[in-house]
Design an enzyme around this catalytic site. Sequence first.
Site, short mmCIF file in Angstrom:
data_model
loop_
_atom_site.label_atom_id
_atom_site.label_comp_id
_atom_site.label_asym_id
_atom_site.label_seq_id
_atom_site.Cartn_x
_atom_site.Cartn_y
_atom_site.Cartn_z
N HIS A 261 0.88 -1.19 0.00
CA HIS A 261 0.00 0.00 0.00
C HIS A 261 0.91 1.23 0.00
O HIS A 261 1.76 1.37 -0.87
CB HIS A 261 -0.92 -0.13 1.22
CG HIS A 261 -2.08 0.82 1.28
ND1 HIS A 261 -2.52 1.56 0.22
CD2 HIS A 261 -2.90 1.14 2.33
CE1 HIS A 261 -3.56 2.30 0.61
NE2 HIS A 261 -3.81 2.06 1.88
N HIS A 300 -2.52 -2.31 -9.48
CA HIS A 300 -3.52 -1.73 -8.59
C HIS A 300 -4.77 -2.59 -8.62
O HIS A 300 -5.12 -3.13 -9.67
CB HIS A 300 -3.87 -0.30 -9.03
CG HIS A 300 -4.48 0.51 -7.95
ND1 HIS A 300 -5.83 0.48 -7.69
CD2 HIS A 300 -3.92 1.32 -7.03
CE1 HIS A 300 -6.07 1.26 -6.66
NE2 HIS A 300 -4.94 1.78 -6.24
N ASP A 355 2.53 5.50 -6.29
CA ASP A 355 3.80 5.41 -5.57
C ASP A 355 5.01 5.35 -6.49
O ASP A 355 6.14 5.42 -6.02
CB ASP A 355 3.78 4.15 -4.68
CG ASP A 355 2.81 4.29 -3.53
OD1 ASP A 355 2.70 5.40 -3.00
OD2 ASP A 355 2.15 3.30 -3.17
#
Length: 418
Positions: A261, A300, A355
């Site tokens: 995450h 994702h 990210d």
Amino acid sequence: MSVLAPTQIDDILAQVKKKAFEETANEPEPKLTGEVKWPVTAEIGRGLENAVTNETKVGYVNGAKGWLNYRGYDVFNLSQFSTFEETSYALLFGAMPTAQQLKEFNEKLAANRKIPAKIIEIMKMYPITETHPMISLSIGVSLLSTFDRTTETLTVEAETEVAIKLIAQMATLAAAVARIRSGKEPIEPDKDLSHAANFLYMLNGKKPDKGAERVMDICLVLHADHGMNASTFATMVTNSTLSDMYSSIVTGIGTLKGPLHGGANEQVVYQLEEIGNLDNVEPWYRASREAKKKVMGFGHRVYKSYDPRARILGPLVDIFTADPEIKRLYDIANKLNELVCAELGKEKKIFPNVDFYSGLVYKAMGIEIPMFSVIFAVSRISGWGGRVLEYLKDNRLFRPRAVYTGPMLAEYVPIEKR
Ligand code: ACO
């Protein structure tokens, strides 16, 4: 560090938005919108894939198109025109503020930014340099709760006040953690600075220029909310027991920390450093595919297209490429991105997520790697708060089931006979 003027940054954002809208215009229309008739029927995969938790007006992820909105405003527009303070207000209260409402909200944030000196003292007492900053942040949030008597009655009004205090104080806590970790004294917030500028000021001890302030503000806007992600769900589960906002946010921080995450932003930079140079990108990628290792910063659960936040954050790294170290890592990142999109993008719809580039932006701003997921939390507090408050208005305990696969009616054998 060389940063463009805010107007040049706005031009970059406008171009990214135009390209994204052109490229995704013909993608499928959104699913999971509109009124829900409970109970819903869904085919649920492992890890609660496709499970529906609640109805919300806070925000929406369109995974097919690669669009994200908060309160109906897409993130391309929010990052171009809004600020973290205004976006946070909308997430908490349901609509964009008027000028007067924003003024009052900003005054409240300014009045609440300072954290008790005792918390700083406690942070100096444990081995903070050996502790991950996300643990220190959650310790800080727990400590803040011990100074706040308003948590004894759990009402939407009281929790709203706590959410505002935490939006103000998490940045201060985070900056204090960073400074104590590097042997420096924490710096008190400046009441005349914006949230983003204050954060950079408290981190670096120097008031940032307008370009750096703008870049940090965009990062905070982009991370503020994101559908029913793992940390938001965890936060909501805790609050659904009618625990309290501080405990719920501590749950969220712990969940965000993991490398699948929010913690992926740290791992991405370690990964780019491990690859080391442009020539090694392809061999490194082939070896990781061979070893069936995940490429950090890609993939994702919801996006089966390019994450809109990665679309924005990539070009933001470009601003800092006068720094040869950032240029080297950015070139490696872009080559890796090309390879992954060409192969995993086609095969499995795996594209870069938020990210992938965010860590490079923070690194370019002189922030140490273990602080990256903390910055995520400093922003995500607004989404966590908004969603917890929305759900609290019509709360029902979250309580799913697991399928038991163990033995039934096992015979109890006394310990000495086992
Ligand atoms: N690199 C290579 N392959 C991947 C990647 C990746 N980053 N992500 C998914 N896959 C593959 C899996 O190996 C799997 O392949 P298979 O069907 O052939 O076995 C398939 O895609 C599905 O993967 P899952 O892990 O089941 O997908 P899930 O929806 O559970 O996971 C997750 C999503 C955790 C984000 C995953 O893509 C991942 O681990 N990515 C790397 C870590 C990362 O960047 N996390 C940040 C996500 S953004 C955020 O949380 C803020």
